[in-house]
Write an enzyme that holds these catalytic residues in place. Sequence first.
Site, PDB file in Angstrom:
ATOM      1  CG  ASP A  57      50.093  -9.334  30.298  1.00  0.00           C
ATOM      2  OD1 ASP A  57      49.768  -8.701  31.317  1.00  0.00           O
ATOM      3  OD2 ASP A  57      50.005 -10.569  30.211  1.00  0.00           O
ATOM      4  CG  ASP A  94      46.196 -11.340  30.729  1.00  0.00           C
ATOM      5  OD1 ASP A  94      46.427 -10.224  31.220  1.00  0.00           O
ATOM      6  OD2 ASP A  94      46.831 -12.373  31.028  1.00  0.00           O
ATOM      7  CG  LEU A  95      49.949 -10.570  25.570  1.00  0.00           C
ATOM      8  CD1 LEU A  95      51.336 -10.006  25.293  1.00  0.00           C
ATOM      9  CD2 LEU A  95      49.347 -11.105  24.287  1.00  0.00           C
TER      10      LEU A  95
END
Length: 294
Positions: free
Chosen positions: A216, A173-174
Site C-alpha cells: 500500500d 502510505d495507506l
Amino acid sequence: MDFAIATELFPEDYWYRSNAHLHMEPELDLVQVIQQLHASLDPRTVFACYGKVIGQYLPIKALQLFVGEHKFSWGRHHGIELTRSIKTESDTLRLHYYLAVPLSPIQMKQLNHIEALVLQPFQNAMKYQQMSNQAMFDALTGLGNRYYFRKVIHKSIARAERRQDHVSLIVIDLDKFKQLNDQFGHTVGDNVLTSFASLINDSIRDTDQAFRIGGDEFVIITEGNADAASIICQRIIESLPLHSHLTDYGVKCSLGIAQSRTNEVFNTLYERADKAMYQAKAAGRNCFKVCEDK
C-alpha cells in the site's frame, strides 16, 4: 491510443509522381524491405518505415493502421480509400490506404507482398512494447512499479541539478491497510488500491509521475519544491471523502515530502520523504509532513 507519425518526405514526393507518365514501377527489393522493417522494435518506427516503403513502391499517399485500441497514422489522409484486413493469431489489423490512383493488378500483388513482410516485424515490436510495459508498470493499478520509479527518480534528480532547480518526492502510505485487508479480504483491498491509484492520477499534474512501489506504498515525483508537492498532498487528502468506494472502508493516508538538495542522491531523498511520512502517522494520520532536514 493514437500515434501520429511525422516523416521527412510525403508520399507525393516519391517515384510515382515524377515517373507516372512513363508507367514505370520500381523493382521490389524484398531483402532491403525486410532489413528496413526489422531495424527497430518500436511499433511506431516500424509503421513509419512501412509507410515510407509502401510510398516508394506504390501510389499510396497515406495510410492508417488500427489494432486493438491502438491507431497508427502516416502521410496526408486524402485520396482514394482502400481498406484491408489482416488476421493474426491474436488480433485483426485494419489498414486504410489513401491512393493517388487506383492500383493495377501488378501493384495489388506488390501490396500483398509488402503487407506479408510487415506483419512479423510489427507484431514483434508490439510484443516487445507490451513486455517493456509489463516490466515497468504495476499490473494492478497501472502506475509505474518500483523498477520504473528508480529509473525515473535518478533522471529527475540529475535534470533538477542541471537546471539548478528542485524535484520533490512524496511518499504515501495507506493508514491501517493491513486491518482493512484482514477484515474485508484481498479483493476489497485490491479494489481500494486501484481506486486510490485513480485518485492520485486525478490529483497530480502532467509533469508529475506516480508509482506503486509495494503493498500500500505509493510515491509521486513532483517537479518543483516542497510547496508544489504540498499542494498535491493537500489535494489528495481533500479528494478522499469524495470517493465513495474509499469512504465506504474509511480509507485515509499519511504523506511525507522531501525536497531535493544539492548533490542529493536517490537513497537520501527517499529516506527523508519516508521519515516525513512516519511523522505524519505519528501526528494522527490523514495528513502530510515536510522533511525539515537541511
